[in-house]
Design an enzyme around this catalytic site. Structure first.
Site, PDB file in Angstrom:
ATOM      1  CD  GLU A  72      -2.988  -0.816  -0.084  1.00 18.70           C
ATOM      2  OE1 GLU A  72      -3.038   0.296  -0.619  1.00 18.70           O
ATOM      3  OE2 GLU A  72      -3.639  -1.789  -0.494  1.00 18.70           O
ATOM      4  CE1 TYR A 155      -6.184   3.733  -0.283  1.00 20.00           C
ATOM      5  CE2 TYR A 155      -3.827   3.469   0.170  1.00 20.00           C
ATOM      6  CZ  TYR A 155      -4.984   3.052  -0.462  1.00 20.00           C
ATOM      7  OH  TYR A 155      -4.957   1.934  -1.260  1.00 20.00           O
ATOM      8  CG  ASP A 173      -7.467   4.831  -4.273  1.00 22.63           C
ATOM      9  OD1 ASP A 173      -8.678   4.866  -4.612  1.00 22.63           O
ATOM     10  OD2 ASP A 173      -6.684   3.967  -4.695  1.00 22.63           O
TER      11      ASP A 173
END
Ligand code: SF4
Length: 388
Positions: A72, A155, A173
């Protein structure tokens, strides 16, 4: 005689005027925008589509929170195809949090070289050391604790907590925003920071709490494969029946964006300073832009300054050395997020002085063939292609 065609031609206009409907009022609350039944249908359609069409990406083969976290972090601002080789090399070198925590920053930066946004690598290292020290090497399973680690924003926290631990946190996102903006014809500009909370609230509302991991990945995958920025594949989209932009024929209008300011371009110079078979490299401070990377000394050119003049001045300012600047040997262009540079590289010869740094934090005199062993800035790597 009256022309019948003329008389008839006026009729449709009147009929049209009689049947003109007032514009549909836009739903104002999130519940009105996406009622429960629609949420359920969207979740189901997403899950079914994702089960069939997801890409077999390496981070999807593992539930190891560390591997998911690294993926990520790498995927922020970076495309999957760019990330793939970096991800494999990074995990081969640092297969767990302990090995990353014990690694030297130059080793990590070398593996990150070319991926950009180097703060991410520094944050990963710092966070790995904190996890080793304070959490016995195990990634915290509490979102609030994880969120306090360096580089972990909303996020990353939501993505790792939901994908690794199945916790009900929705991710937002760029892909998710685009899908939501089109699904619900949202007028909120996706690149305006003040609208983020509205997208987050909508994503929270839509989240499938029975399987947040699959749901989050499915929305992002839809944005990456079908609901593309240009030419979205609406005919193959599992959400087409629920998509307002598609049903109103206005997909091209969404997502709405605020106009960006023009990206400035700067003229820069780098001195390839030779001394007894070696060239001079300097290292940028760890904090800040391109932190920890190595480059040739130099800086920004002033107006009306020739490249050799700019080179002599900037090398002297950064290193205290007096040099003889020769001819330009390469001119390369490089783009960063907020600006572009044109970098002129100049061959130079050391004349006098010892290195006294102002700006950079370290230096080395290095044989040309060994330059590649250092983590270098992207622009300097382009210059090296010319040197070869
Ligand atoms: S129907 Fe088209 S615009 Fe709507 S979500 Fe699907 S791909 Fe995106």
């Amino acid at each position: 005689m009256t022309n019948p065609m003329r008389r008839r031609a006026g009729v449709p206009l009147i009929i049209k005027a009689c049947f003109m409907m007032p514009a549909k009022p836009k739903p104002t609350t999130i519940e009105a925008l996406c009622p429960r039944q629609a949420c359920t249908a969207i979740r189901k359609a997403l899950r079914t589509w994702y089960d069939r069409h997801q890409r077999p990406l390496p981070w999807r083969q593992s539930r190891d929170p560390y591997r998911i976290w690294v993926s990520e972090v790498m995927l922020q601002q970076t495309q999957v195809k760019t990330v793939l080789p970096y991800y494999e090399r990074f995990l081969a070198a640092f297969p767990d949090i302990h090995s990353l925590a014990a690694a030297g920053s130059q080793t990590v930066l070398k593996l990150w070289e070319g991926l950009g946004y180097y703060r991410r690598a520094h944050h990963l290292m710092e966070a790995a050391r904190t996890i080793t020290r304070e959490y016995n090497g195990c990634l915290p399973t509490e979102r609030d604790a994880f969120r306090t680690l360096p580089g972990v924003g909303d996020y990353i926290a939501n993505a790792v907590m939901s994908i690794a631990f199945g916790q009900p946190w929705a991710v937002v996102d760029g892909n998710v925003k685009r899908v939501l903006a089109r699904l619900f014809c949202l007028e909120d500009p996706v690149n305006r920071p003040s609208t983020h909370a509205r997208f987050q609230a909508l994503a929270d509302h839509l989240l499938d709490r029975s399987d947040p991991s699959t749901h989050n990945q499915a929305v992002m995958e839809l944005g990456a494969l079908i609901c593309l920025p240009r030419n979205p594949g609406c005919q193959a989209c599992p959400l087409a029946a629920r998509c307002r932009a598609d049903s109103d024929g206005v997909v091209d209008r969404y997502p709405v964006r605020d106009k960006k300011a023009a990206i400035p371009e700067h003229a820069m110079v780098a001195g390839v300073v030779h001394k007894r078979g070696n060239v001079l490299l300097v290292r940028r401070p760890d904090e800040g832009f391109l932190g920890g990377l190595w480059e040739f000394p130099g800086g920004r050119c002033q107006k009306k300054e020739s490249l050799p003049e700019a080179c002599r001045r900037t090398v002297q300012e950064q290193t205290g050395l007096t040099i003889a600047a020769g001819a330009p040997i390469a001119r390369v262009r490089h783009a960063y997020t907020h600006f572009k540079i044109t970098l002129g590289a100049v061959a130079c010869r050391w004349e006098s002085g010892r290195v006294r740094l102002d700006g950079p934090v370290a230096f080395r005199w290095v044989p040309l063939r060994e330059l590649e062993a250092f983590p270098l800035t992207g622009a300097i790597k382009k210059v090296l292609l010319h040197l070869k």
